[in-house]
Design an enzyme around this catalytic site. Sequence first.
Site, short mmCIF file in Angstrom:
data_model
loop_
_atom_site.label_atom_id
_atom_site.label_comp_id
_atom_site.label_asym_id
_atom_site.label_seq_id
_atom_site.Cartn_x
_atom_site.Cartn_y
_atom_site.Cartn_z
N ASP A 53 7.42 3.15 8.77
CA ASP A 53 6.75 2.62 7.59
C ASP A 53 6.21 1.21 7.85
OD1 ASP A 53 7.47 4.90 6.17
OD2 ASP A 53 9.37 4.02 5.52
N TYR A 54 5.22 0.84 7.06
CA TYR A 54 4.58 -0.47 7.16
C TYR A 54 5.61 -1.60 7.15
CZ TYR A 54 1.40 -4.29 5.77
OH TYR A 54 0.69 -5.46 5.70
#
Length: 248
Positions: free
Chosen positions: A106-107
């Site tokens: 994830d970011y």
Amino acid sequence: MTSTKERLQKVIAQSGVTSRRKAEKLIVDGKVKVNKKVVMELGTKVSPRDEIEVDGVRLEKEEPVYYLLYKPRGVISSLKDDKGRKVVTDYLGEVKERIYPIGRLDYDTSGILLLTNDGEFANQLMHPKYEIDKTYVAKLKGIPSKKELLQMKKGVRSENDLLKAVNYKILEVDKKKNTTILEITLHEGKNRHIRRMMDEIGYPVTKLKREKYGALHLQGMKSGDCRPLTPHEVKQMRHLATDKIVKQ
């Protein structure tokens, strides 16, 4: 490619175009040509001398490459981003091969991310049936009880997904700050798996890092560092996957 004949779908996967499973579908759908002729038989074998086209694009012969990136937070696990944000390939320097991430982080999650042009290798590591351990360290808001943490191993329902952890270990509890640092091991990683799982239990994740991936770790690396895997490490990761299959 080697000097001997190999199955067409394996050669396509090894080229980095796609996984072997998707290569099989492309063949069955009539989107693969060998020496200018459409081939739809999955048992077809090809040699290095054969010219292969996938969806109208000629297959280039690349040597397989394997990289480990210590992905920083705030970086997209993709090759490009239409919003202009940093992507993982920004950290790889002058890599000529067409590489792509194996899975994603994830970011807001940092840690180990593997990149390769070997589709078969990527498919082995991503598929849940191979049960490759992925170990994360999560900082939680709040201090969960043992009973609450055991829910992770039993499974937690979130958005029609059953989210599970293989194992967990409490690393640190800070009663003054009301935080917990937890080590969590997964086999399968669904979208925002750990964050969603902990949200359902009631202890939001404020920081998350993937520290281990099978036999690989981040020792000696800093955020943003990237290095090629050694031949021994590639062999180790392949062995982990095949060993799981043998034991099933």
